[in-house]
Motif scaffolding. Structure first.
Motif, short mmCIF file in Angstrom:
data_model
loop_
_atom_site.label_atom_id
_atom_site.label_comp_id
_atom_site.label_asym_id
_atom_site.label_seq_id
_atom_site.Cartn_x
_atom_site.Cartn_y
_atom_site.Cartn_z
N GLN A 41 10.06 7.35 -8.83
CA GLN A 41 10.26 7.83 -10.18
C GLN A 41 11.40 8.83 -10.22
O GLN A 41 11.83 9.33 -9.17
N VAL A 42 11.89 9.09 -11.40
CA VAL A 42 13.00 10.02 -11.57
C VAL A 42 12.64 11.39 -11.01
O VAL A 42 11.54 11.89 -11.23
N GLY A 43 13.57 11.96 -10.26
CA GLY A 43 13.36 13.30 -9.72
C GLY A 43 12.54 13.34 -8.46
O GLY A 43 12.14 14.42 -8.02
N GLY A 44 12.27 12.18 -7.84
CA GLY A 44 11.43 12.17 -6.66
C GLY A 44 12.02 11.34 -5.55
O GLY A 44 13.22 11.17 -5.43
N PHE A 45 11.13 10.82 -4.73
CA PHE A 45 11.51 9.98 -3.62
C PHE A 45 10.51 8.85 -3.53
O PHE A 45 9.49 8.84 -4.24
N LEU A 46 10.77 7.89 -2.69
CA LEU A 46 9.86 6.76 -2.52
C LEU A 46 8.66 7.24 -1.72
O LEU A 46 8.78 7.65 -0.57
N SER A 47 7.50 7.22 -2.35
CA SER A 47 6.29 7.71 -1.70
C SER A 47 5.20 6.66 -1.79
O SER A 47 5.31 5.69 -2.56
N GLY A 48 4.16 6.85 -1.03
CA GLY A 48 3.09 5.87 -1.06
C GLY A 48 1.89 6.28 -0.23
O GLY A 48 1.80 7.42 0.26
N SER A 49 0.97 5.35 -0.05
CA SER A 49 -0.22 5.60 0.74
C SER A 49 -0.77 4.28 1.27
O SER A 49 -0.56 3.22 0.67
N PHE A 50 -1.45 4.36 2.39
CA PHE A 50 -2.21 3.25 2.94
C PHE A 50 -3.67 3.67 3.02
O PHE A 50 -3.97 4.81 3.39
N ASN A 51 -4.55 2.77 2.65
CA ASN A 51 -5.98 3.03 2.78
C ASN A 51 -6.55 2.17 3.90
O ASN A 51 -6.23 0.98 4.00
N PHE A 52 -7.40 2.77 4.71
CA PHE A 52 -7.94 2.12 5.89
C PHE A 52 -9.47 2.06 5.82
O PHE A 52 -10.12 2.95 5.27
N LEU A 53 -10.02 1.00 6.42
CA LEU A 53 -11.44 0.88 6.66
C LEU A 53 -11.61 0.73 8.16
O LEU A 53 -11.04 -0.19 8.77
N ALA A 54 -12.34 1.64 8.79
CA ALA A 54 -12.50 1.64 10.24
C ALA A 54 -13.96 1.40 10.61
O ALA A 54 -14.87 1.56 9.79
N ALA A 55 -14.16 1.00 11.86
CA ALA A 55 -15.52 0.73 12.33
C ALA A 55 -16.32 2.01 12.49
O ALA A 55 -17.52 2.04 12.19
N SER A 56 -15.68 3.07 12.95
CA SER A 56 -16.41 4.30 13.23
C SER A 56 -15.46 5.46 13.40
O SER A 56 -14.24 5.29 13.55
#
Length: 376
Positions: A236-251
């Motif tokens: 978006q204007v005034g920012g940078f390319l950002s993001g997130s990853f969501n994980f599902l783990a066994a334990s």
């Protein structure tokens, strides 16, 4: 120097590292983890507990039991080149192609460009490149390539539309990327022209990870069998390319030493964070640049149906369901005319893949319906 001043561990001291698993929820033999650049994280263990609804005259409650244990959470980041390629491919259950390493060769390996208007490709027609030998046979229709070394306007990024291996021709879009700028019959003279690029497309190649969170020299949490279940990128204007990853783990397991035994994790790639000024090239629809001013972009990929698989006799997941890749997103632009109204109609009739494609070009990366392409 003062010690003992912190009531708890500072978040700036926390590091995250990871390694790809070859067997689900199993630490590889002699592993060397790799550090990850982040802006935040939320990895944690979660427990589901239940108690039978017994009617008791004493007024107390029946004992509760743990029915399911899972772990996971989000890893947030500012996007930089090469840092998150492993997670990007895992997200869409694909595998990165071998990096192109095509170099022109004097006499036998000349690479000649054709603009498609003044001079079309001899066999395929349209714009593209003719190779002196079979160097271009490894290029795949749909992928993007970076061409440089001509020292002219021909240098740039191109979307490949067709490949003729019999005649050593690679056709590219004449309107997308750098297509409009091809210098007709621009030919290499020696080994100066290079073509680079790799791509990943959604498939059924499941990749899981061991993720390690370090708080202190002898304080670790490990998340085994971690699968990427969703991810997002936004600009978006005034920012940078950002993001997130969501994980599902066994334990989630605690340790007093790293799983990267005897080895310090390798440093994270040091590429610059992609900003939304110099890092954004263009937004295209159907190989045509969108003329309206873009304010914001967001891309979301979800593995619909991805989940842990549980069975009687254990509160922990016994496996993972990969789910199906679902892509969605939003584009915010200044309203100028009804040109982009076709996008609304296409989405309403759920035929967007047949009618049009949206391509976003960022610095060294492109995101499009055929997958993800990066360049070196």
């Amino acid at each position: 120097m003062t010690t003992g001043y912190n009531a708890g561990i500072d978040t700036s001291d926390v590091t995250i590292s990871f390694i790809e698993e070859s067997v689900w929820n199993t630490v590889p033999v002699s592993p060397t983890f790799q550090y990850l650049r982040l802006t935040g994280e939320g990895l944690a263990e979660n427990k589901d507990r239940a108690r039978p609804p017994e009617i008791r005259a004493e007024g107390d409650s029946a004992h509760a039991i743990t029915t399911q244990v899972a772990a996971g959470g989000n890893l947030n980041f500012a996007f930089s080149y090469g840092t998150y390629d492993a997670f990007l491919s895992a997200l869409i259950t694909g595998t990165w192609s071998t990096e192109l390493a095509i170099d022109s060769v004097a006499a036998t390996g000349i690479i000649t460009a054709f603009d498609g208007g003044t001079t079309p490709l001899p066999t395929l027609g349209g714009a593209g490149f003719v190779f002196g030998d079979d160097q271009g046979d490894v290029i795949v229709p749909g992928q993007w390539i970076r061409v440089y070394g001509y020292g002219t306007a021909t240098d740039g990024l191109y979307r490949v539309t067709d490949v003729d291996t019999a005649n050593n021709e690679v056709q590219v879009s004449s309107t997308s990327g750098n297509g409009p700028n091809i210098v007709d019959q621009d030919a290499s003279t020696a080994d100066e022209v290079k073509i680079r690029g790799s791509y990943v497309r959604n498939g059924v190649d499941v990749t899981t990870f061991q993720i390690e969170k370090q708080f202190a020299p002898a304080l670790f949490l490990n998340y085994g069998g971690a699968m990427v279940t969703s991810g997002s990128l936004s600009a978006q204007v005034g920012g940078f390319l950002s993001g997130s990853f969501n994980f599902l783990a066994a334990s989630e397991n605690d340790n007093t030493s790293t799983l990267s035994t005897g080895r310090t994790p390798t440093p994270a790639p040091g590429g610059r964070v992609i900003d939304t000024v110099t890092g954004f090239s263009k937004l295209e629809q159907n190989d045509t640049p969108v003329s309206e001013v873009t304010q914001a972009l967001e891309l979301t990929v979800t593995r619909e149906g991805a989940r842990g698989q549980y069975g009687i006799g254990s509160a922990s997941a016994q496996g993972m369901a990969r789910g199906s890749v679902l892509v969605s997103g939003t584009i915010t632009i200044y309203f100028l005319n009804f040109t982009l109204r076709i996008c609304k109609v296409a989405f309403e009739f759920n035929i967007k893949i047949k009618l049009f494609q949206i391509i976003v070009l960022f610095f060294w990366y492109s995101y499009h319906r055929n997958g993800i392409t990066n360049f070196k």
